[in-house]
Design a protein around this motif. Structure first.
Motif, PDB file in Angstrom:
ATOM      1  N   GLY A 466      16.752 -67.343 -32.655  1.00 62.24           N
ATOM      2  CA  GLY A 466      15.298 -67.317 -32.682  1.00 62.24           C
ATOM      3  C   GLY A 466      14.819 -66.461 -33.825  1.00 62.24           C
ATOM      4  O   GLY A 466      15.543 -66.242 -34.798  1.00 62.24           O
ATOM      5  N   TYR A 481      11.065 -64.307 -30.343  1.00 62.44           N
ATOM      6  CA  TYR A 481      10.896 -65.608 -29.678  1.00 62.44           C
ATOM      7  C   TYR A 481      12.183 -66.400 -29.901  1.00 62.44           C
ATOM      8  O   TYR A 481      12.632 -66.582 -31.040  1.00 62.44           O
ATOM      9  CB  TYR A 481       9.706 -66.379 -30.256  1.00 62.44           C
ATOM     10  N   GLN A 482      12.789 -66.847 -28.790  1.00 62.47           N
ATOM     11  CA  GLN A 482      14.054 -67.567 -28.868  1.00 62.47           C
ATOM     12  C   GLN A 482      13.811 -69.075 -28.876  1.00 62.47           C
ATOM     13  O   GLN A 482      13.041 -69.598 -28.083  1.00 62.47           O
ATOM     14  CB  GLN A 482      14.941 -67.198 -27.680  1.00 62.47           C
ATOM     15  N   PHE A 483      14.502 -69.766 -29.786  1.00 63.34           N
ATOM     16  CA  PHE A 483      14.318 -71.204 -29.934  1.00 63.34           C
ATOM     17  C   PHE A 483      15.440 -72.020 -29.285  1.00 63.34           C
ATOM     18  O   PHE A 483      15.278 -73.222 -29.056  1.00 63.34           O
ATOM     19  CB  PHE A 483      14.231 -71.573 -31.415  1.00 63.34           C
ATOM     20  N   THR A 484      16.590 -71.408 -29.029  1.00 61.52           N
ATOM     21  CA  THR A 484      17.663 -72.074 -28.292  1.00 61.52           C
ATOM     22  C   THR A 484      18.234 -71.071 -27.300  1.00 61.52           C
ATOM     23  O   THR A 484      18.743 -70.026 -27.696  1.00 61.52           O
ATOM     24  CB  THR A 484      18.793 -72.565 -29.215  1.00 61.52           C
ATOM     25  N   VAL A 493      19.073 -70.042 -36.597  1.00 64.76           N
ATOM     26  CA  VAL A 493      17.906 -70.346 -37.416  1.00 64.76           C
ATOM     27  C   VAL A 493      18.292 -70.112 -38.876  1.00 64.76           C
ATOM     28  O   VAL A 493      18.402 -68.973 -39.324  1.00 64.76           O
ATOM     29  CB  VAL A 493      16.699 -69.479 -37.008  1.00 64.76           C
ATOM     30  N   THR A 516      14.093 -75.452 -37.844  1.00 60.39           N
ATOM     31  CA  THR A 516      15.337 -75.228 -37.125  1.00 60.39           C
ATOM     32  C   THR A 516      16.269 -76.427 -37.207  1.00 60.39           C
ATOM     33  O   THR A 516      15.855 -77.543 -37.501  1.00 60.39           O
ATOM     34  CB  THR A 516      15.046 -74.931 -35.641  1.00 60.39           C
ATOM     35  N   SER A 520      12.887 -79.003 -34.339  1.00 59.10           N
ATOM     36  CA  SER A 520      11.572 -78.443 -34.030  1.00 59.10           C
ATOM     37  C   SER A 520      11.132 -77.493 -35.137  1.00 59.10           C
ATOM     38  O   SER A 520      11.954 -76.753 -35.705  1.00 59.10           O
ATOM     39  CB  SER A 520      11.606 -77.682 -32.703  1.00 59.10           C
ATOM     40  N   TYR A 522       8.703 -74.459 -35.185  1.00 57.26           N
ATOM     41  CA  TYR A 522       7.967 -73.584 -34.277  1.00 57.26           C
ATOM     42  C   TYR A 522       6.919 -72.818 -35.085  1.00 57.26           C
ATOM     43  O   TYR A 522       7.232 -72.227 -36.120  1.00 57.26           O
ATOM     44  CB  TYR A 522       8.921 -72.616 -33.585  1.00 57.26           C
ATOM     45  N   ILE A 535       4.725 -75.077 -27.316  1.00 59.40           N
ATOM     46  CA  ILE A 535       6.180 -75.103 -27.140  1.00 59.40           C
ATOM     47  C   ILE A 535       6.437 -75.307 -25.657  1.00 59.40           C
ATOM     48  O   ILE A 535       5.930 -74.553 -24.825  1.00 59.40           O
ATOM     49  CB  ILE A 535       6.830 -73.801 -27.634  1.00 59.40           C
ATOM     50  N   SER A 557       9.189 -77.711 -29.596  1.00 64.98           N
ATOM     51  CA  SER A 557       7.867 -77.594 -30.199  1.00 64.98           C
ATOM     52  C   SER A 557       7.161 -78.947 -30.219  1.00 64.98           C
ATOM     53  O   SER A 557       7.806 -80.006 -30.288  1.00 64.98           O
ATOM     54  CB  SER A 557       7.994 -77.058 -31.633  1.00 64.98           C
ATOM     55  N   ASN A 560       7.995 -81.737 -33.861  1.00 62.98           N
ATOM     56  CA  ASN A 560       9.420 -81.961 -33.619  1.00 62.98           C
ATOM     57  C   ASN A 560       9.897 -83.163 -34.412  1.00 62.98           C
ATOM     58  O   ASN A 560       9.420 -84.279 -34.203  1.00 62.98           O
ATOM     59  CB  ASN A 560       9.658 -82.176 -32.125  1.00 62.98           C
TER      60      ASN A 560
END
Length: 810
Positions: A466, A481-484, A493, A516, A520, A522, A535, A557, A560
């Motif tokens: 993230g 903020y974490q994306f996975t 990332v 990413t 997505s 973000y 999100i 997101s 995407n």
């Protein structure tokens, strides 16, 4: 008594063709049986029977063999259209071979020996049907979005730090990572006239003792009246921006414990250097804000020296784990920095294999700090160096703070005998900085190994995959903020976060955009980490291997660009045979869409390890409020190998060849691109696009396939299939965007409003980097690219720095 035969004499050509048909048919039948047992398409089984029967009848000189072949071709055409409609590049492997063989069968020498019912008319009819389908497909373009932004300004301006219009002083041009130049001498009307002006060769070419991934991913800087180029072996060269002549060169004389051999290393990369000029901060007193009150606070107790020996300095991260300060005027080391000009980045890191830790990307610089992270080689062990981020005084090299995601609250400089948390998530890419709000933004990787997370710590789970925003003054976490969640797919990332003020329905927002690997983009408020565009936590496939787990949902997101879930009919190849093998491989692997967990069976990872977006990131035009994107789509496979079976696997050669040992984990892993036996992608094209995103709405304006297979096919045909690109894009006030990272060797220019390709210039090697643009002393706008190729992608390697410009006015 005389016996007559309806068959004609001289049937050898027909017999030979019949034998060929029988062999092809039996081969197709065998593949069809295998595919059918896996629950796949029955076409290959039935088609194999028809083709083999046609061949048998031709061997015994029966015209019915032609009729059967004509029927086979009609069935094949109908099946192809039902599966893929009129998608030209998907029709090719299904029908091209059968169409060519039908034309051969139409030649009289093959049909003359047959009985009187030649079957010529049905064969012609089947060929016409296939030809009509192919003709219609020429006028159909799936997965293409055509549109035009329709504006030259949204009434907004760039909020990025001020820099001279003609300079490119930072990796992303500014600390905002926007890759936007206010230059407009080159515009959509005259860009077609661009021509090569000069070429400089660095002399740094990959050698026999270098790792496979020896890459020239460098974006040169233009500032202080010079171009600064960084080479894979960590050399820095100052070049005259008008002539391409070398001014000075700094060679750090890389050291290794392997007698000057770097073969065991995962990478040999330098993406760039960082530039700091004391004059930029003249008259300023702060570069940070208190997270509690927002009031200004000094970064540290140091102040800008009254008469620095290096008022303008470059910071070079070397492949042998040093951070060196270089006088930007002379190329000599700044002896007042660290220990005679350098800081030893191995300090407090513990043991590691040479090449297993170093900084492949340029550090970030602020008023008083140079901030650096580091790459950790993937999938070697669970006892790798820390992913710590360290901030040093920009003048003295003194350690000011350190942020270790394994011990996130202890940001005071570590004790001399301390060791940072082993194997904590690392940050190997480029940071973005907003000194006005006092934050530095980190695109984070994850804790090793990538595909197994059974023993990950709570801290690593929190801060991996993230963006983490740190306070510049203290190194303390302001937000993250974490994306996975619980990343098992190497979805670190990769791209530098892009900072831009976005005009939304709710007003202008100070945004951070993170592109990413999963596709997505973000968009967060960079002051607090809250989403600007929605999100959504979305359910994903479950079922990890024993000892591990999966997150029930993943954040997706509303912006995407992930590709649709693959189907068997998406499998591709050069012929029906390798296409069938790809279908079999698809059925043999575990695959339930994006985030399919790794498995001992073998799982398809799509998007794959390079991702939809990687370290090239994105570029934005803050005036037009559009982002220019270059998404790529390549599937990979991963297979977990139990510890007791690892010794039976081929040894590791690179991060995608051989067994990745994951020492300390119960599984090793085998990673590879999802390719056919001919080396072609198993999933159908297109594999690469350019796209435009309207920042004010979060909607795509256009998406066009991009690039040709000219430099990746046995015959150099410039077929516009759309190829992956590795490297970033640039946008300009002239309305032109540039990209050089495609697998074919071109620098291309596009109309940023509609994505139309306006020009392309041939490169002598692969351009897997991000270009830049600047103004020379002669007042001309130049576009510059480092064409050095990429070992892992197989593009042609070299050492070329090339400048393009409009013809001089006479």
């Amino acid at each position: 008594m005389t016996v007559t035969s309806n068959a004609r004499p001289g049937g050898l050509p027909a017999r030979l063709l019949g034998i060929l048909f029988m062999l092809l048919g039996l081969g197709l039948l065998g593949l069809g049986i295998k595919l059918a047992t896996l629950g796949g398409s029955l076409y290959y089984l039935g088609g194999g029977v028809l083709l083999a029967l046609s061949g048998y009848l031709l061997c015994i000189r029966r015209a019915s063999g032609v009729w059967v072949y004509a029927f086979f071709l009609v069935v094949s055409t109908a099946w192809a259209v039902l599966e893929v409609q009129f998608d030209w590049w998907q029709l090719v492997p299904r029908l091209a071979l059968w169409f060519v063989l039908g034309l051969v069968l139409l030649i009289p020498v093959f049909r003359r020996p047959l009985d009187s019912r030649s079957g010529g008319l049905p064969l012609v009819g089947s060929l016409v049907i296939a030809a009509v389908v192919a003709l219609v497909a020429q006028f159909v373009n799936y997965n293409r979005l055509d549109g035009d932004l329709g504006r030259d300004t949204a009434g907004t301006e760039s909020a990025a730090p001020t820099a001279a219009d003609g300079d490119w002083p930072s990796y992303g041009r500014t600390a905002f990572g926007d890759r936007y130049s206010p230059l407009k001498q080159i515009d959509v009307n005259n860009v077609k006239n661009l021509e090569p002006v000069w070429t400089f060769r660095t002399g740094d070419i990959p050698g026999p003792n270098d790792p496979q991934e020896t890459t020239a991913e460098n974006t040169p800087l233009k500032v202080n009246g010079m171009l600064y180029v960084c080479t894979p072996h960590s050399q820095v060269i100052a070049v005259d921006p008008d002539s391409g002549k070398e001014i000075w060169r700094f060679d750090p004389k890389l050291s290794t414990q392997h007698a000057d051999s770097f073969k065991g290393w995962a990478h040999m990369t330098c993406r760039g250097v960082a530039y700091h000029d004391d004059a930029t901060y003249a008259g300023t007193t702060t570069a940070g804000q208190s997270p509690a009150t927002g009031s200004a606070v000094p970064v540290d107790e140091q102040s800008t020296p009254a008469a620095s020996s290096c008022p303008r300095r470059l910071f070079l991260p070397t492949a042998d784990t040093r951070l060196i300060a270089i006088n930007a005027d002379t190329g000599k080391v700044c002896s007042d920095f660290g220990d005679n000009g350098q800081v030893d980045l191995t300090a407090n890191m513990g043991s590691f294999t040479p090449g297993g830790y170093y900084s492949t990307s340029p550090p970030a610089v602020t008023r008083n700090l140079v901030i650096i992270g580091g790459h950790v080689t993937d999938n070697v062990s669970t006892d790798e160096p820390s992913g710590v981020i360290r901030a040093y005084d920009v003048h003295t090299g003194k350690l000011v703070w350190n942020w270790d995601s394994g011990n996130p609250d202890a940001t005071a400089p570590i004790a001399a005998d301390g060791i940072y948390t082993r194997n904590s998530p690392n940050m190997w890419s480029m940071m973005a900085v907003d000194e006005k709000v006092g934050m530095v933004y980190l695109p984070m990787g994850n804790q090793m190994p990538d595909q197994w997370g059974g023993n990950r710590t709570p801290a690593s789970e929190k801060y991996s995959a993230g963006v983490v925003a740190l306070d510049i003054a203290t190194g303390k976490v302001r937000w993250n903020y974490q994306f996975t969640h619980h990343d098992l797919w190497d979805m670190d990332v990769g791209g530098q976060p892009t900072l831009v003020d976005i005009k939304t329905a709710g007003g202008v927002k100070p945004a951070l955009m993170a592109s990413t690997k999963q596709g997505s983009i973000y968009v967060l408020d960079r002051t607090n980490g809250q989403p600007i565009y929605p999100i959504t936590e979305t359910p994903v496939p479950q079922g990890a291997v024993e000892g591990d787990r999966t997150s029930p949902t993943q954040p997706v997101s509303s912006i995407n660009l992930a590709a649709p879930t693959l189907k068997e009919s998406d499998m591709w190849g050069g012929t029906p045979f390798d296409q069938a093998l790809c279908r079999i491989a698809f059925r043999e692997h575990r695959y339930e869409g994006i985030y399919t967990p790794p498995s001992t069976q073998g799982s398809i990872v799509y998007p794959g390890n390079f991702g939809v977006f990687d370290w090239g990131g994105i570029s934005v035009d803050p005036v037009r409020q559009i982002a220019f994107l270059n998404p790529s789509y390549m599937a990979f496979t991963s297979k977990l190998v139990p510890r007791e079976e690892i010794a039976n696997q081929p040894a590791r050669k690179s991060e995608t060849e051989g067994i990745q040992p994951n020492k300390g984990a119960p599984y090793g892993v085998i990673l590879s691109a999802f390719l056919s036996p001919l080396g072609l992608p198993c999933q159908a094209p297109a594999w690469g696009y350019v796209a435009g995103l309207d920042l004010t709405t979060g909607k795509l304006v256009y998406k066009h396939k991009n690039g040709t297979v000219r430099d990746n096919s046995p015959v150099p045909l410039p077929l516009p299939m759309g190829v992956p690109s590795l490297g970033g894009t640039v946008t300009t006030a002239g309305g032109v965007a540039f990209l050089s990272g495609t697998l074919d060797q071109y620098l291309r220019a596009y109309d940023v409003k509609n994505g139309k390709e306006l020009w392309k210039g041939r490169l002598p090697a692969g351009g897997q980097t991000t270009p830049m643009t600047y103004t020379g002393k002669d007042g001309r706008q130049y576009v510059l690219v480092y064409a050095g190729g990429h070992g892992s992608l197989g593009t042609k390697q070299g050492d070329y720095v090339m400048a393009f410009a409009l013809p001089e006015k006479k």
